[in-house]
Design an enzyme around this catalytic site. Structure first.
Site, PDB file in Angstrom:
ATOM      1  N   GLU A 441      -9.186 -30.852   7.093  1.00  0.00           N
ATOM      2  CA  GLU A 441      -8.151 -30.421   6.155  1.00  0.00           C
ATOM      3  C   GLU A 441      -8.582 -30.354   4.704  1.00  0.00           C
ATOM      4  O   GLU A 441      -7.753 -30.524   3.795  1.00  0.00           O
ATOM      5  CB  GLU A 441      -6.950 -31.367   6.263  1.00  0.00           C
ATOM      6  N   ASN A 442      -9.855 -30.107   4.398  1.00  0.00           N
ATOM      7  CA  ASN A 442     -10.304 -30.035   3.020  1.00  0.00           C
ATOM      8  C   ASN A 442      -9.295 -29.239   2.184  1.00  0.00           C
ATOM      9  O   ASN A 442      -8.854 -28.162   2.583  1.00  0.00           O
ATOM     10  CB  ASN A 442     -11.664 -29.345   2.929  1.00  0.00           C
ATOM     11  N   HIS A 473      -1.332 -28.519  12.181  1.00  0.00           N
ATOM     12  CA  HIS A 473      -1.776 -29.887  11.869  1.00  0.00           C
ATOM     13  C   HIS A 473      -2.513 -29.927  10.533  1.00  0.00           C
ATOM     14  O   HIS A 473      -2.201 -30.742   9.654  1.00  0.00           O
ATOM     15  CB  HIS A 473      -2.680 -30.393  12.998  1.00  0.00           C
ATOM     16  N   GLU A 474      -3.492 -29.051  10.386  1.00  0.00           N
ATOM     17  CA  GLU A 474      -4.300 -29.084   9.167  1.00  0.00           C
ATOM     18  C   GLU A 474      -3.495 -28.669   7.941  1.00  0.00           C
ATOM     19  O   GLU A 474      -3.722 -29.170   6.839  1.00  0.00           O
ATOM     20  CB  GLU A 474      -5.529 -28.181   9.323  1.00  0.00           C
TER      21      GLU A 474
END
Length: 972
Positions: A441-442, A473-474
């Site tokens: 998830e950057n 989700h991310e």
């Protein structure tokens, strides 16, 4: 601590384990021996970081931009200092009021004046007592808490206060956690990667603020060759400094002869060189083969949890947030990406180009920094003032549209749901050809496996379900994890549990046709299986070592964390109460729920491992519920007297199943009649009765009686759960070489599920739920050698080959068809040719699982070696290959060194491999063999919770199988 209690006002009760991009709260003025030397001028001031602390239990939220703050450990120090301060003050007559009732009274006249000898002895005695008190106070490793000081390990020598650095000089810090004396404010990171010799050089400038007087700066660096360092204090002159390195903890330090003063600013500049990582963490090199057969190279990052330090020196803990300005040089035929939009590109004298990105507009933890050097193409769309882009290798650009549309819908949903707009100008989703994690998830630059992001035009709804779920989700992490971040990895569930819960909740609202509920139910069952073991852990638990941090990324943090939130949502009155709490949580550090029992309930579920078994009995008109710790172990001594605060939701026969009919109480006697079960409830009953059978609370005969009714099911989840549990038992029997029982499994399963199997078609099917059911039933039928199933699968594979892949195999049936092909000697080579030339990654992965399903030992050896080498089969797929092979063979890897070199110790990949190779064993011989092997790893310093989980699982399997083998022989 409860994240939904709006009545909280005291600092000690605020959620504090999350750091957000906002101002730190001001601390009350306190007299602290460790910080304020003026209160007691006879004692030298202590650096707060010299005090050892006991960790506290789970707390939730602290926000900060990097201003002066007090972390949870310092608060423990504060309490200790207060206690000691009171002790010293009570001994000082000068500080007492003469009118105090505790003031010393004049001695009676009848007492004689003490002699000089007595006076000297008394003074010496007091000096000795005071000296012993000070020695105990300053003794390293001693923590003044309610539990007192830790006892020294009698079998282990004491660790020196100052360990030796790599140069032989004393290293000025002796803790895994960094000191709090200096905080970073901003980083300027310049990187020059060379994708020909796979090296890079770097130049990092760190602006910092001094929080407390200190003579050192300690930060992280791993596998970086530091070639130069300078330091500047305030507006002074920059001077060269010596950098000390302590390799065991991946720390570096600069030591000073005089104190840096609280409130000062300073700048540390470091030059270094390093190799691009050959594993999947840090700044690593990767490659892929394009459509013309040419090898293409690229470099990408994966920093979570502990690998930013492998790319640039930094304060690599999540609480140390700062801003980042990234500069990267590249060849002209490459492009670069980072968290922020590109600001400018500058030609360099060596023919390269330097790309400079905008300074981050938010404070970020180091693990969220990301950058990529590659040759990708993109599709873009403007969504709510955010430029959304999906990047891929050029030949797969046509597979990016679904991800772009899905991300766009979800971004609008989250902006509205959270009432906080995504804070960055752009959001990139990048499909990386060689990427171990499913996704990362950057902030502003989310990275994915290709199979987690790319969707072909003819892909099935099941494949779209997987991609949409991962994107959801991310994207949820951009709020939970990025905007609000846990202060330390013990509370990683606050990131992953919230993101997991939001992924399912958001897709049910935005894309209901994906039928995401069954998927959420299945992963919750897997979390229960893990959490029923004594080797499990609390959702929030202490972590101190790198492998412990890695192991926190497991089903307990993800699925159990999400399940607790699902339970919380269901227990709150009103449909929007949970949402209001989340919004307030994000905006104001606390939640708006008005119910005090929420805090107690959440604490009981996050601070202790495992879960309760609730038994329901009826006496007349009264329903009685009791709870006990459900633990799959034969050792009664390990059972704990845990008690959970359980919100029980029920309906009565005078109302329907509509949401407004639900009633909630917290596990206490009440009058109710549980009369209707949803299909999720029925699937849960199947999962639960198998678990109770393993515990010995119900007989396997009772399990089989329940399965008799499953054949009448029309819903997916009960049938798939029953098949999953039965197939797991058969695999254990196969490993035990109980061939007579295994041979009869076909008769039993076909007898129970024949009508359901015969009703399945092989044509395209739109319903996701029906696809899931069909895949489970036909997959089982073909694995049993059912002739009609095998014939249909072989005919479909033949048509697929002869049509040059123009006649497509329905997505949910691909695994069935390719597995049948992989187990056929004549079709294995054809399947391998298809795999070698396939471009669509989800289909390619199904082919790989089919290839790994072969029963030919020579092919198995070849495919394992190919996965390890990474040329023909990407190493990122090795856990999948091992898992598939273990379903048909009893062996396991004998040489773990190559695996540990490829995958971080304790990582999800290693956890997955350990579970795959051991979970089907159920004999004492297997237990002894595995125990002996893993003991040899532990002797070399490898200690992982997943190893204990594996041994515990084998013991449980052995106990259950030994008890029920005769029943199995009779009934199956």
């Amino acid at each position: 601590m409860d994240p939904f209690d709006s009545n909280i006002s005291d600092r000690d009760n605020l959620p504090r384990n999350m750091i957000e991009n906002s101002m730190f709260e001001e601390e009350p003025d306190v007299v602290d021996l460790a910080k304020d030397s003026t209160a007691f001028p006879t004692f030298p001031a202590l650096d707060p970081d010299e005090v050892a602390y006991e960790p506290r239990s789970s707390r939730l939220l602290v926000r900060g931009l990097g201003e002066n703050d007090m972390d949870e450990d310092e608060e423990d120090c504060e309490s200790s200092a207060r206690l000691l301060g009171m002790s010293f003050m009570n001994r000082s007559a000068a500080n007492r009021s003469s009118s105090s009732p505790y003031a010393r009274q004049p001695p009676p006249r009848s007492c004689s004046r003490p002699s000089a000898r007595t006076t000297v002895v008394c003074v010496l005695f007091l000096v000795i007592v005071a000296s012993m008190t000070m020695v105990l106070y300053f003794l390293p490793g001693c923590t003044f808490t309610k539990t007192g000081c830790r006892k020294a390990n009698q079998t282990t020598p004491l660790v020196p206060v100052n360990p030796a650095s790599s140069s032989g000089e004393p290293f000025p810090w002796n803790s895994y956690r960094l000191p709090q004396s200096v905080h970073p404010l901003s980083y300027e990171v310049t990187l020059n990667p060379n994708l020909e010799d796979m090296t890079f050089t770097g130049y990092t400038v760190i602006n910092m603020s001094v929080q407390h007087n200190t003579k050192r700066i300690v930060l992280h660096s791993a596998k970086l060759n530091i070639t130069g360092a300078t330091f500047m204090l305030g507006e002074g002159v920059s001077k060269a400094v010596t950098v000390l390195e302590y390799l065991p903890r991946q720390q570096i330090a600069v030591q000073f002869s005089e104190d840096l003063k609280a409130g000062q600013s300073c700048v540390l500049t470091l030059e270094y060189s390093a190799n691009l990582s050959h594993s999947y963490d840090g700044f690593y090199n990767s490659s892929y083969t394009d459509k013309d057969g040419n090898k293409r190279v690229l470099a990408a990052t994966q920093f979570e949890p502990l690998s930013a330090r492998k790319a640039f020196p930094c304060f690599d803990e999540p609480a140390f947030k700062a801003t980042f300005l990234i500069k990267i040089s590249r060849k002209t035929d490459f492009m670069t990406l980072s968290n922020m939009p590109l600001a400018k590109s500058t030609p360099l004298v060596n023919g390269l180009v330097q790309d400079e990105f905008e300074k981050t507009s938010v404070n970020m933890s180091t693990y969220l920094v990301a950058f990529i050097v590659a040759n990708f193409t993109s599709v873009t769309k403007n969504v709510s003032n955010t430029l959304v882009s999906v990047y891929s290798v050029p030949e797969k650009k046509e597979h990016t549209d679904y991800a772009l549309e899905t991300c766009s819908k979800l971004l609008e949903f989250y902006n509205d749901f959270f009432e906080i707009n995504y804070p960055l100008k752009k959001l990139d989703l990048v499909a990386i050809p060689d990427f171990l994690a499913g996704a990362m998830e950057n902030w502003g630059l989310i990275t994915f496996r290709e199979t987690s992001l790319l969707v072909g035009q003819n892909s099935s709804p099941l494949e779209k379900q997987v991609v949409a779920s991962i994107v959801a989700h991310e994207l949820a992490h951009q709020w939970f994890g990025n905007l609000v971040t846990m202060s330390w990895w013990n509370d990683v569930w606050l990131n992953e549990g919230f993101a997991t819960y939001m992924q399912y909740m958001s897709l049910q609202a935005v894309m209901p046709k994906l039928d995401i509920g069954n998927l959420f139910l299945a992963v919750r069952f897997r979390a229960l299986d893990k959490d029923a073991l004594n080797s499990s852990h609390a959702v929030s638990t202490e972590v101190n070592k790198p492998e412990q941090v890695e192991e926190m990324f497991d089903s307990v943090s993800y699925e159990k964390g999400a399940s607790i939130l699902l339970m919380l949502n269901a227990s709150l009155p009103g449909e929007q109460q949970f949402r209001k709490g989340i919004i307030e949580y994000l905006k104001q550090w606390r939640s708006s729920a008005q119910h005090q029992n929420v805090s107690e309930m959440m604490s009981s579920w996050t601070s202790q491992k495992g879960f309760p078994l609730v038994t329901v009995s009826r006496e007349g008109d009264e329903v009685i519920l009791t709870q006990e710790h459900f633990l799959l172990t034969s050792d009664e001594a390990t059972h704990r007297t845990s008690v959970w605060n359980i919100p029980v939701t029920y309906v009565t026969d005078n109302c329907s199943l509509a949401p407004e009919c639900r009633q909630v109480f917290n596990l206490k006697t009440t009058s109710a009649d549980f009369r209707v079960f949803t299909h999720e409830d029925r699937a849960s009953l199947i999962h639960n009765i198998f678990a109770l059978s393993r515990l010995g609370r119900v007989s396997f005969r009772q399990v089989l009686n329940l399965l008799h009714y499953v054949s009448n099911e029309t819903e997916t989840s009960p049938v798939t759960e029953a098949l999953l549990q039965l197939n797991a038992i058969y695999r254990q029997l196969d490993k035990r070489q109980e061939h007579s029982v295994v041979a009869r499994r076909k008769i039993y399963i076909l007898h129970q599920f024949r009508s359901l199997m015969d009703n399945q078609t092989w044509a395209e099917e739109e319903s996701v739920s029906k696809q899931e059911l069909r895949a489970a039933l036909l997959g089982t039928a073909c694995s049993l050698g059912e002739e009609n199933c095998l014939k249909q699968a072989k005919d479909m594979f033949k048509q697929y080959l002869q049509s040059n892949e123009s006649i497509k195999i329905p997505g949910d049936l691909q695994q069935v068809v390719f597995t049948v092909a992989g187990q056929s000697d004549e079709d294995w080579d054809s399947l391998f040719d298809l795999y070698a030339h396939a471009t669509y990654d989800a289909e390619k992965r199904s082919m790989l699982r089919g290839l790994a399903s072969t029963q030919d030992a020579r092919r198995i050896v070849w495919i394992l070696k190919a996965g390890l080498q990474g040329n023909i089969i990407q190493t990122q797929e090795l856990p999948l290959v091992i898992s598939t092979v273990c379903n048909g063979f009893a062996g396991y890897p004998e040489n773990w060194d190559p695996l540990i070199e490829k995958f971080p110790l304790g990582s999800f990949a290693i956890q997955s491999i350990i579970k795959s190779v051991t979970s089907q064993f159920s004999t004492q011989a297997h237990l002894d063999q595995v125990h002996s092997f893993f003991s040899s790893l532990q002797e070399r310093g490898y200690q992982m919770r997943s190893v204990q989980e594996a041994l515990e699982t084998i013991r449980l399997n052995r106990r259950w199988m030994d008890k029920n083998l005769s029943t199995l022989q009779k009934w199956l």
